[in-house]
Design a protein around this motif. Structure first.
Motif, PDB file in Angstrom:
ATOM      1  N   ILE A   1       0.279   9.839   1.357  1.00  0.00           N
ATOM      2  CA  ILE A   1      -0.347  10.277   3.162  1.00  0.00           C
ATOM      3  C   ILE A   1      -0.618  11.306   3.399  1.00  0.00           C
ATOM      4  O   ILE A   1      -1.204  11.278   3.896  1.00  0.00           O
ATOM      5  N   GLU A   2       1.138  10.774   3.651  1.00  0.00           N
ATOM      6  CA  GLU A   2       1.315  12.738   5.067  1.00  0.00           C
ATOM      7  C   GLU A   2       0.481  14.147   3.569  1.00  0.00           C
ATOM      8  O   GLU A   2      -0.133  14.694   4.732  1.00  0.00           O
ATOM      9  N   LYS A   3       0.313  14.535   3.123  1.00  0.00           N
ATOM     10  CA  LYS A   3      -0.537  15.002   2.227  1.00  0.00           C
ATOM     11  C   LYS A   3      -2.053  14.954   2.577  1.00  0.00           C
ATOM     12  O   LYS A   3      -2.104  16.579   2.853  1.00  0.00           O
TER      13      LYS A   3
ATOM     14  N   ILE B   1       0.809  -1.406   0.126  1.00  0.00           N
ATOM     15  CA  ILE B   1      -0.082  -0.378  -0.391  1.00  0.00           C
ATOM     16  C   ILE B   1       0.095   1.072  -0.264  1.00  0.00           C
ATOM     17  O   ILE B   1       0.870   2.338  -0.657  1.00  0.00           O
ATOM     18  N   GLU B   2       2.299   1.722   1.065  1.00  0.00           N
ATOM     19  CA  GLU B   2       2.853   2.422   0.803  1.00  0.00           C
ATOM     20  C   GLU B   2       3.298   2.893   0.011  1.00  0.00           C
ATOM     21  O   GLU B   2       3.273   3.753  -1.048  1.00  0.00           O
ATOM     22  N   LYS B   3       3.923   1.607  -0.983  1.00  0.00           N
ATOM     23  CA  LYS B   3       4.528   1.606  -2.031  1.00  0.00           C
ATOM     24  C   LYS B   3       3.404   2.233  -3.779  1.00  0.00           C
ATOM     25  O   LYS B   3       3.845   3.310  -4.394  1.00  0.00           O
TER      26      LYS B   3
ATOM     27  N   ILE C   1      -5.683   3.966   8.897  1.00  0.00           N
ATOM     28  CA  ILE C   1      -5.386   4.013   7.239  1.00  0.00           C
ATOM     29  C   ILE C   1      -5.784   2.526   6.567  1.00  0.00           C
ATOM     30  O   ILE C   1      -5.660   1.955   7.283  1.00  0.00           O
ATOM     31  N   ARG C   2      -7.252   2.894   6.457  1.00  0.00           N
ATOM     32  CA  ARG C   2      -8.060   1.396   5.190  1.00  0.00           C
ATOM     33  C   ARG C   2      -7.896   1.664   4.467  1.00  0.00           C
ATOM     34  O   ARG C   2      -8.318   2.729   3.088  1.00  0.00           O
ATOM     35  N   VAL C   3      -8.164   0.141   3.694  1.00  0.00           N
ATOM     36  CA  VAL C   3      -7.952  -0.184   2.791  1.00  0.00           C
ATOM     37  C   VAL C   3      -9.134  -1.346   2.628  1.00  0.00           C
ATOM     38  O   VAL C   3      -9.007  -2.829   3.684  1.00  0.00           O
ATOM     39  N   GLY C   4     -10.012  -1.579   1.964  1.00  0.00           N
ATOM     40  CA  GLY C   4     -11.126  -2.806   1.938  1.00  0.00           C
ATOM     41  C   GLY C   4     -11.423  -2.908   3.465  1.00  0.00           C
ATOM     42  O   GLY C   4     -11.220  -1.697   4.469  1.00  0.00           O
TER      43      GLY C   4
END
Ligand SMILES: Nc1nc2c(ncn2[C@@H]2O[C@H](COP(=O)(O)OP(=O)(O)OP(=O)(O)O)[C@@H](O)[C@H]2O)c(=O)[nH]1
Ligand SMILES: [Mg+2]
Length: 421
Positions: free
Chosen positions: A401-403, A392-394, A412-415
């Motif tokens: 994410i910082e922005k 996810i970070e990549k 932080i959520r993904v699905g």
């Protein structure tokens, strides 16, 4: 008449990718070997001239293509789902009516062999072999396949004739078709003799064209009165109209106006179609005694009609000659409005990067690829969670994410996957 059908189509889902490792005797821990899922089957419409109606779509309305199979050990890709080919006759217009508020024509399919993917099968998920990298030799990630596409389509078959004969019932339309072509339509002295459009080929000089006798239209046809309503739409696909009027009727000019009014009410574009105005039954004494009057009435509308007797064949050759000349002028049939993407319509959304949205104290990453990865991986496993987060970070990028204004402790959520920042 089977010329309009509504079908529900569903393409196949993509099979899930597999996360697995080689099992070999005496090798306690082999490399990743989970293959990709197979792609789901497409649904394709194919123009086949052996089909002449849409009848079969009246009896079976739901169609789905096969799903892709899951990926296998030994890096084997799952079997792809079989595509489903639906044959349609030439001259079928396809309208997407999935959203009834926003129907749109996606194709006008005329040519033998033309094919159109109307629902794309989901792509298969990715197996863990593909997640191997220099920093991760034992990836435990895999993604599920893409979902299927589901749509409601309207198929509509339109009569394709060069010339359509229109007019009130009993005007002599079938008689005109019979005298000018090889067709043998039923002719009788009562209205609504013709129940379905009848086609005839007119051979003239060195050319030939197809003429259609359209069932009689009456006042209110556009509201469904009489038989005309069902057939008004056939008129759309003719290049030219012969507007036939019974010269012995009470008010020929009025008959003419009634029919045009119905055309206009059904679809104003129909009035732009060129009409050759023809007064029939000139052999009858009632007509003959009023020729001058009829000419004057039509002249006040800017029209100079031809006079014929379909029964005696009088004036028919002159009419056919005029039709023939007009047809050569009208080079091509006006195309129907087609979706921007033309014949091969693949309504796949444009690929876009991940989207980050704030929801209360969490940031939600919207990205179908990552969501499928989350859905396909065992998020209860700590190692999987670590690998997932790295992916996810990549993909999203720490900067982004910082922005998005992430604060320590934010989720932080993904699905279904959550990661604390
Ligand atoms: N005298 C005379 N009668 C005609 C002429 N043309 C057609 N008729 C007669 O008019 C009647 C209706 O003719 P059709 O050709 O069936 O008329 P139509 O317009 O196809 O009628 P529908 O199919 O009912 O809409 C029949 O009795 C024909 O014989 C003509 O030029 N002269
Ligand atoms: Mg008729």
């Amino acid at each position: 008449m089977f010329d309009r059908a509504k079908i529900i189509i569903k393409s196949g889902k993509g099979g899930a990718g597999l996360a697995s490792f080689r099992h070999e005797k005496f090798v306690p821990f082999g490399g990743p070997d989970g293959g990709d899922g197979g792609d789901g089957g497409d649904i394709i419409l194919l123009v086949d001239r052996n089909e002449d109606t849409l009848k079969k779509y009246y009896f079976k309305k739901e169609y789905s293509a096969e799903n892709g199979m899951p990926g296998q050990h030994r890096k084997k890709t799952g079997k792809s789902g079989k595509k489903l080919i639906l044959k349609i006759p030439p001259g079928t217009i396809i309208t997407d009516i999935t959203d009834p508020e926003n129907p749109h024509i996606i194709a006008d399919m005329d040519t033998e062999g033309d094919a159109l993917v109307v629902a794309k099968g989901g792509k298969g998920g990715i197996g863990n072999v593909h997640f191997t990298s220099s920093t991760n030799q034992a990836p435990k990630l895999a993604s599920v396949g893409e979902g299927s596409e589901e749509k409601v389509l309207q198929l509509e078959l339109k009569l394709i004739a060069d010339v359509g004969i229109i007019g009130l019932p009993n005007a002599g339309k079938s008689s005109l078709l019979a005298v000018s072509s090889g067709a043998k339509p039923r002719i009788a002295s009562y209205p609504f003799t013709t129940l379905e459009p009848e086609l005839g080929t007119v051979v003239y000089a060195k050319s030939s064209f197809v003429m259609a006798d359209i069932p009689g239209l009456i006042e209110g046809a556009a509201d469904g009165k009489g038989l005309g309503h069902e057939f008004l739409r056939h008129i759309i696909r003719t290049k030219l109209l012969i507007h036939l009027i019974d010269g012995s009727s009470l008010e020929p000019i009025n008959d003419f106006k009634i029919v045009n009014r119905e055309l206009n009410r059904y679809d104003p574009n129909l009035l732009h179609k060129q009409q050759i105005v023809v007064v029939n039954k000139i052999d009858k004494p009632e007509t003959q005694s009023r020729i001058g009057e009829i000419i004057r009435e039509f002249a006040s509308e800017g029209i100079n009609p031809l006079f014929i007797s379909a029964l005696a064949g009088e004036g028919v050759e002159g009419l056919i000659d005029k039709v023939d000349r007009q047809l050569t002028k009208i080079a091509a049939i006006q195309p129907v409005e087609i979706g921007e993407q033309g014949k091969i319509f693949r309504p796949k959304p444009l690929k876009q990067g991940p989207l980050i949205k704030r929801e209360d104290d969490s940031l939600v990453v919207v990205d179908p690829d990552l969501e499928r990865l989350v859905a396909g991986s065992d998020i209860g496993d700590t190692e999987v969670r670590r690998q997932l987060w790295r992916m996810i970070e990549k993909r999203v990028g720490v900067k982004n994410i910082e922005k998005a204004g992430v604060k320590p402790g934010d989720v932080i959520r993904v699905g279904d996957f959550e990661w604390r920042w």
